[in-house]
Structures are given as structure tokens and as C-alpha cells.
Design a protein around this motif. Structure first.
Motif, PDB file in Angstrom:
ATOM      1  N   GLN A   5      45.410  64.685  -4.091  1.00 10.53           N
ATOM      2  CA  GLN A   5      44.484  65.945  -4.854  1.00 10.53           C
ATOM      3  C   GLN A   5      43.468  65.201  -5.709  1.00 10.53           C
ATOM      4  OE1 GLN A   5      44.745  68.866  -4.596  1.00 10.53           O
ATOM      5  NE2 GLN A   5      46.667  68.986  -3.219  1.00 10.53           N
ATOM      6  N   ASN A   6      43.810  63.759  -6.185  1.00  9.49           N
ATOM      7  CA  ASN A   6      42.764  63.333  -7.213  1.00  9.49           C
ATOM      8  C   ASN A   6      41.332  63.318  -6.711  1.00  9.49           C
ATOM      9  OD1 ASN A   6      44.625  62.851  -8.986  1.00  9.49           O
ATOM     10  ND2 ASN A   6      45.188  60.519  -8.381  1.00  9.49           N
ATOM     11  N   PHE A   7      41.128  63.223  -5.353  1.00  8.63           N
ATOM     12  CA  PHE A   7      39.750  63.076  -4.933  1.00  8.63           C
ATOM     13  C   PHE A   7      39.233  64.603  -4.224  1.00  8.63           C
ATOM     14  CE2 PHE A   7      40.671  62.268  -0.617  1.00  8.63           C
ATOM     15  CZ  PHE A   7      42.050  61.408  -0.522  1.00  8.63           C
ATOM     16  N   LEU A   8      40.096  65.477  -4.312  1.00  5.30           N
ATOM     17  CA  LEU A   8      39.628  66.781  -3.743  1.00  5.30           C
ATOM     18  C   LEU A   8      38.955  67.658  -4.989  1.00  5.30           C
ATOM     19  CD1 LEU A   8      42.665  67.856  -1.618  1.00  5.30           C
ATOM     20  CD2 LEU A   8      40.424  66.847  -0.841  1.00  5.30           C
ATOM     21  N   THR A   9      37.606  67.590  -5.014  1.00  5.34           N
ATOM     22  CA  THR A   9      36.981  68.008  -5.941  1.00  5.34           C
ATOM     23  C   THR A   9      36.007  68.974  -5.556  1.00  5.34           C
ATOM     24  OG1 THR A   9      34.974  66.575  -5.942  1.00  5.34           O
ATOM     25  CG2 THR A   9      36.880  65.721  -6.985  1.00  5.34           C
ATOM     26  N   ASP A  10      35.434  69.880  -6.518  1.00  2.00           N
ATOM     27  CA  ASP A  10      34.529  70.913  -6.272  1.00  2.00           C
ATOM     28  C   ASP A  10      33.045  70.172  -5.680  1.00  2.00           C
ATOM     29  OD1 ASP A  10      33.917  70.121  -8.892  1.00  2.00           O
ATOM     30  OD2 ASP A  10      32.855  71.840  -9.270  1.00  2.00           O
ATOM     31  N   SER A  44      46.431  54.033  13.593  1.00  5.97           N
ATOM     32  CA  SER A  44      45.957  55.588  13.453  1.00  5.97           C
ATOM     33  C   SER A  44      47.295  56.274  12.916  1.00  5.97           C
ATOM     34  CB  SER A  44      45.221  56.072  14.554  1.00  5.97           C
ATOM     35  OG  SER A  44      45.832  56.255  15.848  1.00  5.97           O
ATOM     36  N   ASP A  45      47.441  56.594  11.927  1.00  5.34           N
ATOM     37  CA  ASP A  45      48.534  57.239  11.284  1.00  5.34           C
ATOM     38  C   ASP A  45      48.600  58.587  11.128  1.00  5.34           C
ATOM     39  OD1 ASP A  45      50.983  57.983   9.649  1.00  5.34           O
ATOM     40  OD2 ASP A  45      50.569  56.275   8.590  1.00  5.34           O
ATOM     41  N   PHE A  46      49.025  59.158  12.243  1.00  4.43           N
ATOM     42  CA  PHE A  46      49.092  60.904  12.440  1.00  4.43           C
ATOM     43  C   PHE A  46      49.695  61.606  11.253  1.00  4.43           C
ATOM     44  CE2 PHE A  46      51.136  64.768  13.375  1.00  4.43           C
ATOM     45  CZ  PHE A  46      50.116  65.576  13.962  1.00  4.43           C
ATOM     46  N   GLN A  47      50.619  60.989  10.620  1.00  2.00           N
ATOM     47  CA  GLN A  47      51.426  61.549   9.509  1.00  2.00           C
ATOM     48  C   GLN A  47      50.566  61.647   8.258  1.00  2.00           C
ATOM     49  OE1 GLN A  47      54.089  63.440   9.781  1.00  2.00           O
ATOM     50  NE2 GLN A  47      54.328  62.953  11.793  1.00  2.00           N
ATOM     51  N   GLU A  48      50.041  60.416   8.112  1.00  2.28           N
ATOM     52  CA  GLU A  48      49.138  60.224   6.701  1.00  2.28           C
ATOM     53  C   GLU A  48      47.915  61.154   7.011  1.00  2.28           C
ATOM     54  OE1 GLU A  48      48.850  59.329   3.202  1.00  2.28           O
ATOM     55  OE2 GLU A  48      50.366  58.051   4.227  1.00  2.28           O
ATOM     56  N   THR A  49      47.193  61.163   8.200  1.00  2.00           N
ATOM     57  CA  THR A  49      46.016  62.512   8.214  1.00  2.00           C
ATOM     58  C   THR A  49      46.594  63.474   8.285  1.00  2.00           C
ATOM     59  OG1 THR A  49      45.083  60.637  10.122  1.00  2.00           O
ATOM     60  CG2 THR A  49      44.436  63.117  10.024  1.00  2.00           C
ATOM     61  N   ARG A  50      47.660  63.917   8.659  1.00  2.00           N
ATOM     62  CA  ARG A  50      48.256  65.392   8.703  1.00  2.00           C
ATOM     63  C   ARG A  50      48.499  65.695   6.886  1.00  2.00           C
ATOM     64  NH1 ARG A  50      48.377  70.432  10.758  1.00  2.00           N
ATOM     65  NH2 ARG A  50      47.310  70.541   8.792  1.00  2.00           N
ATOM     66  N   LEU A  63      45.119  66.491   5.508  1.00  2.00           N
ATOM     67  CA  LEU A  63      44.552  67.660   5.977  1.00  2.00           C
ATOM     68  C   LEU A  63      45.001  68.710   5.389  1.00  2.00           C
ATOM     69  CD1 LEU A  63      43.595  66.817   9.586  1.00  2.00           C
ATOM     70  CD2 LEU A  63      42.293  67.166   7.869  1.00  2.00           C
ATOM     71  N   THR A  64      46.693  68.817   5.115  1.00  2.00           N
ATOM     72  CA  THR A  64      47.468  69.666   4.463  1.00  2.00           C
ATOM     73  C   THR A  64      47.066  70.031   2.963  1.00  2.00           C
ATOM     74  OG1 THR A  64      49.437  69.591   5.844  1.00  2.00           O
ATOM     75  CG2 THR A  64      49.834  70.471   3.596  1.00  2.00           C
ATOM     76  N   ALA A  65      46.912  68.894   2.285  1.00  2.00           N
ATOM     77  CA  ALA A  65      46.226  68.795   1.001  1.00  2.00           C
ATOM     78  C   ALA A  65      45.210  69.660   0.932  1.00  2.00           C
ATOM     79  CB  ALA A  65      46.241  67.664   0.237  1.00  2.00           C
ATOM     80  N   LEU A  66      44.151  69.245   2.039  1.00  2.00           N
ATOM     81  CA  LEU A  66      42.711  69.784   1.839  1.00  2.00           C
ATOM     82  C   LEU A  66      42.866  71.409   2.216  1.00  2.00           C
ATOM     83  CD1 LEU A  66      39.871  69.152   1.636  1.00  2.00           C
ATOM     84  CD2 LEU A  66      39.755  68.553   4.220  1.00  2.00           C
ATOM     85  N   GLU A  67      43.714  71.670   3.006  1.00  2.00           N
ATOM     86  CA  GLU A  67      43.747  72.906   3.463  1.00  2.00           C
ATOM     87  C   GLU A  67      44.360  73.934   2.251  1.00  2.00           C
ATOM     88  OE1 GLU A  67      45.032  73.757   8.007  1.00  2.00           O
ATOM     89  OE2 GLU A  67      46.183  71.964   7.310  1.00  2.00           O
ATOM     90  N   GLU A  68      45.277  73.494   1.533  1.00  2.00           N
ATOM     91  CA  GLU A  68      45.872  74.071   0.397  1.00  2.00           C
ATOM     92  C   GLU A  68      45.246  74.109  -0.835  1.00  2.00           C
ATOM     93  OE1 GLU A  68      49.528  71.934  -0.278  1.00  2.00           O
ATOM     94  OE2 GLU A  68      50.422  72.656   1.505  1.00  2.00           O
ATOM     95  N   VAL A  97      38.338  73.991   8.288  1.00  2.00           N
ATOM     96  CA  VAL A  97      38.160  72.624   8.054  1.00  2.00           C
ATOM     97  C   VAL A  97      37.622  72.097   9.549  1.00  2.00           C
ATOM     98  CG1 VAL A  97      39.531  70.065   8.038  1.00  2.00           C
ATOM     99  CG2 VAL A  97      39.991  72.411   6.598  1.00  2.00           C
ATOM    100  N   LEU A  98      36.604  71.288   9.769  1.00  2.00           N
ATOM    101  CA  LEU A  98      36.031  70.916  10.677  1.00  2.00           C
ATOM    102  C   LEU A  98      35.887  69.603  11.047  1.00  2.00           C
ATOM    103  CD1 LEU A  98      32.490  72.598  10.397  1.00  2.00           C
ATOM    104  CD2 LEU A  98      34.610  73.504  11.421  1.00  2.00           C
ATOM    105  N   LEU A  99      37.276  68.998  11.852  1.00  2.00           N
ATOM    106  CA  LEU A  99      37.844  67.839  12.062  1.00  2.00           C
ATOM    107  C   LEU A  99      37.196  67.213  13.434  1.00  2.00           C
ATOM    108  CD1 LEU A  99      39.956  65.509  11.489  1.00  2.00           C
ATOM    109  CD2 LEU A  99      41.466  66.788  12.783  1.00  2.00           C
TER     110      LEU A  99
END
Length: 448
Positions: free
Chosen positions: A325-330, A343-349, A352-357, A403-405
Motif C-alpha cells: 500500500q505504501n507505493f499505491l498513490t494517486d 516468478s512468484d505467482f503468489q507475490e504477484t497475486r 494485484l489484489t492490493a491494487l484492485e482494492e 487493471v491491464l496486465l
């Protein structure tokens, strides 16, 4: 009159000028910069947006203020621009009865705050008058406080900045009325009754009247109260009403080119282009380990050259993933997630979850590029792409929430020249993804 919800901000992050206070509308430093004494600032500022038009000139069924730009109604961008100016206390939007529910839904969905709704009239001036009545203390059941100064702005001018709002408000405080102007682009001519040229105006001596405009509330409200039915039906210029009925000469303030009004269908494409350009000005490069920091740094430097007008920042997560959350800014709607070999799927997930929320994807399409760096001489690109097929399924899922991944393979060669070439190609691909923000490219696995 309807009051909008105040439960969440229209845009994450801070307000442009800090928090508003009860007895002060502006930070003293900003007012001084505008050429006014700090002690002369207004104590209350409100805004009225007439939004009852049907968009006849645009040639579409949907009123232009409700047309979608990057999947979001145009009026939402305008409201956001005004909401970010914390010294604007209230914003009254005048909409027709048939669009009242649609406007409430926009307020609710995009979390707009400080918004009140008034019913629009059959003409622009009647809509503005309705908005002013909602702010006047002499009206029954008035739920708002009468401001000292009121801004009148178009719902379809989404690119208004705080600076020009401040200048017209301070000019209105001093002169009673003020409005933004721009040089004429074309010469204005007057035709005769037979359809032939009668005369032309000297373009150098005339200006185009734009929005925003600002008035001492008592001046413009009195002017509208005295208006004839003809003025309310056929008039267009608020500054002229203040002059005609209150003998108040408006101060004219030079405005920036971005004040143009979305009028025709092609203007929607221009607005989309401008919004894409604005939200592509900041990119965050995210790395997780020290090994990735060097790659992230190299990519960051190449991106700076590729996007020479953008701000490229980098963030390193700790071993546990850190506080995303620290780097999700406006300020940032583009993220480059760099990994080396693994490639860590869980870390990526998790990211992306934090971004979506967050509220970012609600306001803008957010671009995320998963950059995987590996030496192609050790791991063939085709083999690596097979192991990354999960990106396509994930991209399809998060695309529903704006979100365009995309995935990008970069050849992390031991040969310095080859590495530089690969980074340059990767930066060009990233730049295209960030600038275009095309849903059609989401889910693609690309190779640099």
C-alpha cells in the motif's frame, strides 16, 4: 436537492492545497503567489456546474457530460478536478430530473464528495439559476451555506487546474466578477441578410469567453433574480448578466489552452488522449531483491530516456513483500514489476489484489507490466513463456476491474551490448503499453 455521499475520496491521496479550515478558504502562500494579500481571501467558495444539456451538437443519444472516456463518465473527471481543490467547499451539479438517478450513481460509484444535486432547467441559464438557488439562504429547506464567491464551470471542461480557479476567484473577490478568456483561433465574421459577408471583427481586439467564471455570490444571484425570460431562454454569457443587471464589470483572466470544452464527438477522443498523457507521466518500477535492484535500476535509466517527460521512480520490497500500500498513490497508474529468473505467482497475486482494492483502477485504467529477466542462452524464451502462461488467465481476471496486465521477457545477457539492446527494446515496449493503455494488449506475453 440531493446531497452526495462523503464516505470515500474521489481520488486517493492528498488534496491539492491541504485541508480546508473553517475560517480560511486558501493557504496564504498560494494566495500571495496569485498576487493577492493573504488577508483578502474569501471565507467561503462554492461551485455550480450546469449539466442539463442534451449534447445535440455531439450527435449522440447520451448527453455529452455522461459520455464515457476510458470507461468513466466525462463529468466525473470534472468533479474530480474541482474536488482536488480543497478550498472549494460545496459543488452543486444541476441535472435534469431524468438524469438525476444516473448522477447519483456516478457520485456513489466514483466516491465523489462535497456534491449536491439540483434540478436543471430547460436552458443553461435556468440550470445555473437553479444551482445558485440551492446555495442561497433565502430558499426554503436550504441545506448548504451561502458562499462569498461562487465559481460557475462547465461539466464538460475536465482539465481545469487550481491555478486558474484561484485567479478567477481572487479577481472576483476584488472586482465582483471574473472570467477566463482565450485568444480567438478563427476570425469572427458577421453575415448580412442575403448570406454574404457584412463585416469581420479584428481578431486581435477580441477574446473567446471560457470557463471557469467566478462572482461574488450576491452579485450573480441578484443578476439572475432580475433576468428577463428572454435572457434565461436565449442568453449564454454570465459575465454579461452581471454587467447588465448589477453594473459589475468582470475582470478578464487569461486562461490556459486546456480550458477547451468537449463539444463534438471528436473532442471525446482528444479528451481521452489528454487523460492518457497525464496519467502516463509517472511510472513505478518495483523490485523485490538486491539482485533485481540492479536490473530495475538499469531499466529505470533506459525508461527515463525513452519517456523523457515522465517521472520514473523505483520501490524495493522487503523479503516478505513489504507494505504494498505504501507505493499505491494517486500519482501513479503504471507499475513495472521486475523479477530475475524466478516468478512468484503468489507475490504477484498479492500485489494485484492490493491494487484492485485501491481506488486507482476505479478512476483510471492501470497498467502493470511483469518484467521477467533471464539469460536466453540458459533458459530458452519459449520454455519460459510456457511457465508464464498463468499471466494470461490472471490478466483476464484483473482486466474486469480495469487493471491491464501484460508480461515481458528481457534477455538478461552477460554481453553488455546485448543487454543494453534488450533493455532498450523492453523500454520501447513498456512505453507503448503505458501510453496506449489498450485493453486489447492485456494478457500478452512479449519478448524484448
Amino acid at each position: 436537492m440531493e446531497l452526495g455521499p462523503h464516505s470515500r475520496p474521489a481520488e486517493p491521496g492528498r488534496c491539492v492545497s491541504g485541508s480546508p479550515s473553517a475560517g480560511s478558504a486558501f493557504p496564504a502562500s498560494r494566495v500571495s503567489a496569485a498576487g493577492a494579500e493573504p488577508g483578502s481571501r474569501p471565507t467561503a467558495v462554492a461551485a455550480v456546474l450546469p449539466a442539463g444539456g442534451c449534447g445535440e451538437r455531439m450527435g449522440v443519444r447520451t448527453p455529452k457530460q455522461f459520455c464515457r472516456v476510458l470507461e468513466r463518465p466525462l463529468i466525473s473527471y470534472t468533479l474530480q478536478a474541482l474536488e482536488r481543490v480543497c478550498w472549494i467547499k460545496d459543488i452543486v451539479v444541476a441535472v435534469t430530473g431524468e438524469n438525476m438517478e444516473a448522477m447519483r450513481n456516478i457520485i456513489q460509484r466514483y466516491g465523489h464528495k462535497r456534491i449536491s444535486l439540483a434540478e436543471a432547467g430547460a436552458t443553461r441559464h435556468r440550470s445555473i439559476f437553479s444551482g445558485l438557488k440551492a446555495l442561497a439562504e433565502d430558499q426554503p429547506d436550504c441545506k448548504l451555506t451561502k458562499p462569498e464567491v461562487v465559481i460557475i464551470h462547465d461539466a464538460v471542461r475536465p482539465f481545469v487546474e487550481e491555478d486558474v480557479l484561484l485567479r478567477v476567484v481572487m479577481a472576483a473577490k476584488e472586482h465582483g466578477a471574473a472570467g477566463a478568456i482565450r485568444p480567438l483561433v478563427s476570425t469572427v465574421i458577421s453575415p448580412a441578410a442575403d448570406g454574404c459577408l457584412d463585416h469581420a471583427l479584428d481578431r486581435a481586439k477580441h477574446r473567446a469567453s471560457e470557463m471557469p467564471q467566478a462572482f461574488l455570490f450576491d452579485v450573480i444571484y441578484e443578476a439572475y433574480q432580475q433576468c428577463s425570460d428572454y435572457d434565461l431562454e436565449f442568453g449564454t454569457e454570465c459575465l454579461q448578466l452581471a454587467l447588465k443587471y448589477c453594473h459589475t464589470k468582470a475582470k478578464l483572466v487569461e486562461g490556459p489552452p486546456e480550458l477547451w470544452k468537449v463539444t463534438y464527438k471528436q473532442d471525446l477522443y482528444a479528451a481521452e488522449s489528454l487523460i492518457k498523457e497525464k496519467i502516463s507521466q509517472e511510472i513505478c518500477v518495483v523490485v523485490k531483491t538486491k539482485d533485481e535492484e540492479s536490473v530495475g535500476h538499469l531499466l529505470k535509466e533506459v525508461l527515463k530516456n525513452e519517456l523523457n517527460c515522465a517521472t520514473i521512480t523505483s520501490t524495493a520490497l522487503d523479503h516478505s513483500g513489504g507494505d504494498i500500500q505504501n507505493f499505491l498513490t494517486d500519482q501513479c497508474c503504471s507499475f513495472i514489476w521486475v523479477t530475475v529468473l524466478s516468478s512468484d505467482f503468489q507475490e504477484t497475486r498479492k500485489f494485484l489484489t492490493a491494487l484492485e482494492e485501491s481506488s486507482l483502477p476505479l478512476l483510471y485504467p492501470v497498467v502493470v507490466v511483469l518484467v521477467h529477466c533471464l539469460d536466453f542462452t540458459l533458459v530458452p524464451p519459449a520454455q519460459k513463456m510456457e511457465s508464464l502462461m498463468w499471466i494470461r488467465g490472471l490478466a483476464k481476471e484483473v482486466k474486469k476491474r480495469n487493471v491491464l496486465l501484460s508480461g515481458l521477457l528481457i534477455n538478461y545477457s552477460q554481453d553488455e551490448q546485448k543487454l543494453q539492446e534488450s533493455l532498450q527494446q523492453g523500454a520501447s515496449i513498456i512505453a507503448a503499453l503505458v501510453k496506449e493503455r489498450s485493453p486489447a494488449l492485456a494478457g500478452q506475453l512479449l519478448v524484448a
